[in-house]
Write a protein that holds these residues in place. Structure first.
Motif, PDB file in Angstrom:
ATOM      1  N   SER A 113       0.847  -1.195   0.000  1.00 14.70           N
ATOM      2  CA  SER A 113       0.000   0.000   0.000  1.00 14.70           C
ATOM      3  C   SER A 113       0.887   1.252   0.000  1.00 14.70           C
ATOM      4  CB  SER A 113      -0.883   0.039   1.240  1.00 14.70           C
ATOM      5  OG  SER A 113      -1.638  -1.131   1.362  1.00 14.70           O
ATOM      6  N   THR A 114       0.304   2.336  -0.442  1.00 12.09           N
ATOM      7  CA  THR A 114       1.082   3.581  -0.434  1.00 12.09           C
ATOM      8  C   THR A 114       0.657   4.457   0.732  1.00 12.09           C
ATOM      9  OG1 THR A 114      -0.533   4.575  -1.906  1.00 12.09           O
ATOM     10  CG2 THR A 114       1.420   3.620  -2.931  1.00 12.09           C
TER      11      THR A 114
ATOM     12  N   THR B  17     -11.494  -7.779 -12.111  1.00 10.16           N
ATOM     13  CA  THR B  17     -12.917  -7.570 -11.836  1.00 10.16           C
ATOM     14  C   THR B  17     -13.571  -8.877 -11.411  1.00 10.16           C
ATOM     15  OG1 THR B  17     -12.833  -6.010 -13.663  1.00 10.16           O
ATOM     16  CG2 THR B  17     -15.000  -6.484 -12.769  1.00 10.16           C
ATOM     17  N   ASP B  18     -13.233  -9.952 -12.136  1.00 15.99           N
ATOM     18  CA  ASP B  18     -13.823 -11.253 -11.800  1.00 15.99           C
ATOM     19  C   ASP B  18     -13.436 -11.688 -10.383  1.00 15.99           C
ATOM     20  OD1 ASP B  18     -14.946 -11.244 -14.266  1.00 15.99           O
ATOM     21  OD2 ASP B  18     -13.652 -12.797 -15.137  1.00 15.99           O
ATOM     22  N   LEU B  19     -12.206 -11.380  -9.988  1.00 19.65           N
ATOM     23  CA  LEU B  19     -11.751 -11.768  -8.647  1.00 19.65           C
ATOM     24  C   LEU B  19     -12.621 -11.144  -7.558  1.00 19.65           C
ATOM     25  CD1 LEU B  19      -7.854 -11.615  -8.973  1.00 19.65           C
ATOM     26  CD2 LEU B  19      -9.198 -13.618  -8.308  1.00 19.65           C
TER      27      LEU B  19
ATOM     28  N   LEU C  40     -12.190 -11.369  -3.486  1.00 25.23           N
ATOM     29  CA  LEU C  40     -10.756 -11.099  -3.516  1.00 25.23           C
ATOM     30  C   LEU C  40     -10.608  -9.775  -4.269  1.00 25.23           C
ATOM     31  CD1 LEU C  40      -9.362 -14.616  -4.483  1.00 25.23           C
ATOM     32  CD2 LEU C  40      -9.337 -13.531  -2.237  1.00 25.23           C
ATOM     33  N   VAL C  41     -10.499  -8.702  -3.510  1.00 33.76           N
ATOM     34  CA  VAL C  41     -10.472  -7.381  -4.127  1.00 33.76           C
ATOM     35  C   VAL C  41      -9.026  -6.927  -4.315  1.00 33.76           C
ATOM     36  CG1 VAL C  41     -11.282  -4.998  -3.941  1.00 33.76           C
ATOM     37  CG2 VAL C  41     -12.671  -6.868  -2.987  1.00 33.76           C
ATOM     38  N   PRO C  42      -8.614  -6.739  -5.571  1.00 33.95           N
ATOM     39  CA  PRO C  42      -7.241  -6.308  -5.833  1.00 33.95           C
ATOM     40  C   PRO C  42      -6.931  -4.978  -5.159  1.00 33.95           C
ATOM     41  CG  PRO C  42      -8.295  -7.022  -7.867  1.00 33.95           C
ATOM     42  CD  PRO C  42      -9.365  -6.965  -6.814  1.00 33.95           C
ATOM     43  N   GLU C  43      -5.675  -4.783  -4.864  1.00 33.06           N
ATOM     44  CA  GLU C  43      -5.258  -3.554  -4.172  1.00 33.06           C
ATOM     45  C   GLU C  43      -5.653  -2.290  -4.918  1.00 33.06           C
ATOM     46  OE1 GLU C  43      -1.088  -4.300  -3.487  1.00 33.06           O
ATOM     47  OE2 GLU C  43      -1.612  -4.341  -1.358  1.00 33.06           O
ATOM     48  N   GLU C  44      -5.521  -2.327  -6.235  1.00 33.42           N
ATOM     49  CA  GLU C  44      -5.864  -1.133  -7.026  1.00 33.42           C
ATOM     50  C   GLU C  44      -7.324  -0.758  -6.838  1.00 33.42           C
ATOM     51  OE1 GLU C  44      -4.257  -3.915  -7.993  1.00 33.42           O
ATOM     52  OE2 GLU C  44      -3.856  -3.710 -10.145  1.00 33.42           O
ATOM     53  N   TYR C  45      -8.135  -1.757  -6.450  1.00 34.27           N
ATOM     54  CA  TYR C  45      -9.551  -1.474  -6.231  1.00 34.27           C
ATOM     55  C   TYR C  45      -9.846  -1.255  -4.749  1.00 34.27           C
ATOM     56  CZ  TYR C  45     -10.099  -3.473 -10.964  1.00 34.27           C
ATOM     57  OH  TYR C  45      -9.993  -3.762 -12.297  1.00 34.27           O
ATOM     58  N   GLY C  46      -8.796  -1.059  -3.982  1.00 34.21           N
ATOM     59  CA  GLY C  46      -8.989  -0.774  -2.571  1.00 34.21           C
ATOM     60  C   GLY C  46      -9.019  -2.000  -1.677  1.00 34.21           C
ATOM     61  N   GLY C  47      -8.762  -3.169  -2.234  1.00 29.86           N
ATOM     62  CA  GLY C  47      -8.767  -4.392  -1.437  1.00 29.86           C
ATOM     63  C   GLY C  47      -7.369  -4.761  -0.982  1.00 29.86           C
TER      64      GLY C  47
END
Ligand code: GTP
Ligand code: MG
Length: 416
Positions: free
Chosen positions: A36-37, A247-249, A254-261
Motif C-alpha cells: 500500500s502507499t 474484476t472477476d476476482l 478477492l479485491v485487488p489492491e488497485e480497487y482498494g482491497g
C-alpha cells in the motif's frame, strides 16, 4: 502530493517490513498491505519516530515479537492518518506538534522495558510456495521460467530429474517452489492436518480468467489459511485482459489492491518473463511478514511431496524437510513403513549428505513408495523405527476394533 509504497520506504530506511507496519499502526495510519502507499506527510513522522527510537536506544530494527508491549506505549496521535489532507501544513510543523507529546506519555506510563521473551529465536527458513490454478493457465511454464533464470546451471551436465519441488535463489534469498499437478493441489498445500506450503500462488491466464480449478485452488488456499498471491499470466497475448481477471476476482471477495482491497495481483508472462521479478519480490515480502522459522537442530519431521519407483534405483521419494536436519544413513518412518536413507539428491540433482529446514530432497532408501502428503519422522536406529511402527500398527488395530465393537453394539441395540 507524492505517495510512497510501504515496503519501498522500509527498504530506504533500513527497517524490516514488520517493523514498518508496527510504526504505522502506532501512528494510526491505515494500510492494506506492505505494498500500500502512504502520504509523504506520514513519511516525515516515521523518520522522526525512528530517529527518536534510535536516540532512546529502543532499537529501530529489532524483532517484532513485542507487539503487545509496544501497543501499551503507542503514542496514538489520532489526528494523524493516511487521510492527511493536502492542505495540512508541511511535514515539519505537524511533526513538531505530535512528537513531544508521545515522548512524555511514554516515559510517564512506561515502567522498565516489558520483559522480553528470553528464549533464543530460531533461525529463519525459506518460504515454501505452491503454484496452483486451472489446467493450461501456465503453472509449469511459470515455474520453468523461474527455474531457468534462478537455478544455477548445474543441471546442464546432469540428469534432469523431476523432483516436484525446487529451490530458487533470488536477490531476496532462497524460495522453495512446489510444482502442483492440478488434481493434487490439496496435498501440496496441506497434508495430514499440517500446512506444507507457506504461500500459495494462484495462476490465472489473462485470456481465460476464472475457471473451475481456479476457484478450487482459491478455496484450498483459504481453507488452509495460507496467504495467497494472484499471478495473472499470459499478459503477452494480444487477447489478454488482466483487468477482466481483476474484476472477476472481486466476485470471490478477492479485491485487488488497485480497487482498494488487499489481494495482491501481479501481471506476468511466463513466456517473456515480464513481471516475474515483481512476483518474486511479493513472495519475499509475504514471507518476511510470516516470519518463518524452524529449528535445524531439532528432531526431524517432513512430508512426502511425491514418490515413484525407478526400475533401476528403486523407490525415489521427494521429501520436504520441515524441522530438523536429514542425514544420509538416518532411519525414516512413514506410516507403517520405514527406510534407511542410502542417498539424497537436492532439486538440482546434486548428491548431498544432509538437508535442513525448507529443503526438498529426493531420498533413496524406502522399500515401498510412500504416499504424497504422508508425514515423515526419523528414528535413531532400525530397532527404534520398528518400535514406532509396531506402536502405530497396534494403535490402528485398537481403533479398528473399537469401530467394530461400536457397530456390533449398535446392531444389538436395534434388535433382530
Ligand atoms: P496443467 O499442468 O496441465 O494444469 O497446465 P499448466 O498450468 O502447467 O500450463 P502450462 O505451463 O503447461 O502451459 C499451458 C500452455 O500455455 C502451454 O502451451 C504454454 O506454452 C502456454 N503458456 C504458458 N504461459 C504462457 C505465457 O505467459 N504466454 C503465452 N503466450 N503462453 C503461455
Ligand atoms: Mg503443469
Amino acid at each position: 502530493m507524492s505517495k510512497v509504497r510501504i515496503y519501498t520506504l522500509a527498504k530506504d530506511l533500513g527497517v524490516d517490513n514488520a517493523k514498518m507496519l508496527e510504526i504505522l499502526d502506532s501512528l494510526g495510519v491505515s494500510y492494506k498491505s506492505v505494498s500500500s502507499t502512504i502520504e509523504e506527510d506520514t513519511v516525515g513522522l516515521i523518520k522522526e519516530m525512528l530517529a527518536e527510537e534510535a536516540a532512546s536506544g529502543t532499537g529501530a530494527a529489532t524483532s517484532t515479537d513485542t507487539t503487545e508491549a509496544d501497543a501499551a506505549q503507542t503514542p496514538t496521535p489520532q489526528n494523524i492518518s493516511s487521510q492527511n489532507t493536502p492542505t495540512q501544513a508541511a511535514p515539519a510543523p505537524a511533526t513538531a506538534q505530535s512528537v513531544p507529546q508521545p515522548a512524555v506519555t511514554a516515559t510517564a506510563e512506561r515502567e522498565p522495558e516489558a520483559p522480553v521473551n528470553t528464549q533464543p529465536e530460531l533461525p529463519h527458513r525459506a518460504p515454501v510456495v505452491t503454484i496452483m490454478g486451472h489446467v493450461d493457465h501456465g503453472k509449469t511454464s511459470l515455474l520453468d521460467y523461474i527455474r531457468k533464470t534462478k537455478v544455477a546451471a548445474k543441471e546442464a551436465g546432469g540428469i534432469t530429474q523431476h523432483v516436484g519441488a525446487f529451490e530458487a535463489r533470488t536477490s531476496k534469498g532462497k524460495i522453495v517452489f512446489i510444482d502442483t499437478p492440478g488434481h493434487e493441489a490439496f496435498t501440496t498445500i496441506r497434508a495430514r492436518g499440517a500446512n506444507v506450503a507457506d504461500i500459495a500462488i494462484i495462476v490465472i491466464a489473462a485470456d481465460d480468467s476464472l475457471m473451475p480449478q481456479t476457484r478450487e485452488a482459491i478455496a484450498h488456499a483459504q481453507a488452509a489459511k495460507v496467504p495467497m498471491l494472484v499471478a495473472v499470466n499470459k499478459i503477452d497475448l494480444p487477447q489478454a485482459d488482466p483487468e477482466r481477471v481483476k474484476t472477476d476476482l472481486t466476485t470471490l471477495n478477492l479485491v485487488p489492491e488497485e480497487y482498494g482491497g488487499d489481494t495482491i495481483v501481479v501481471p506476468v508472462s511466463a513466456r517473456t518473463g515480464e513481471g516475474v521479478e515483481d512476483l518474486l519480490e511479493y513472495i519475499s515480502l509475504t514471507a518476511e511478514l510470516e516470519d518463518l522459522r524452524a529449528d535445524p537442530k531439532g528432531s526431524f519431521s517432513g512430508v512426502v511431496i511425491e514418490s515413484r519407483v525407478d526400475r533401476q534405483a528403486g523407490v525415489l521419494a521427494t521429501v520436504m524437510v520441515q524441522e530438523g536436519t536429514l542425514h544420509v544413513g538416518d532411519f525414516l518412518v512413514v506410516g507403517e513403513g520405514y527406510g534407511k536413507i542410502k542417498a539424497m539428491t537436492d532439486s538440482n540433482g546434486g548428491r548431498i549428505k544432509e538437508a535442513g529446514p525448507s529443503t526438498p530432497v529426493q531420498v533413496l532408501g524406502f522399500s515401498e513408495a510412500p504416499a504424497s502428503g504422508e508425514k515423515v519422522v526419523s528414528a535413531k536406529n532400525e530397532h527404534a523405527a520398528r518400535e514406532v511402527i509396531a506402536q502405530r500398527a497396534s494403535d490402528r488395530r485398537d481403533a479398528e476394533n473399537a469401530r467394530t465393537q461400536r457397530k456390533k453394539t449398535l446392531e444389538e441395540m436395534m434388535g433382530p
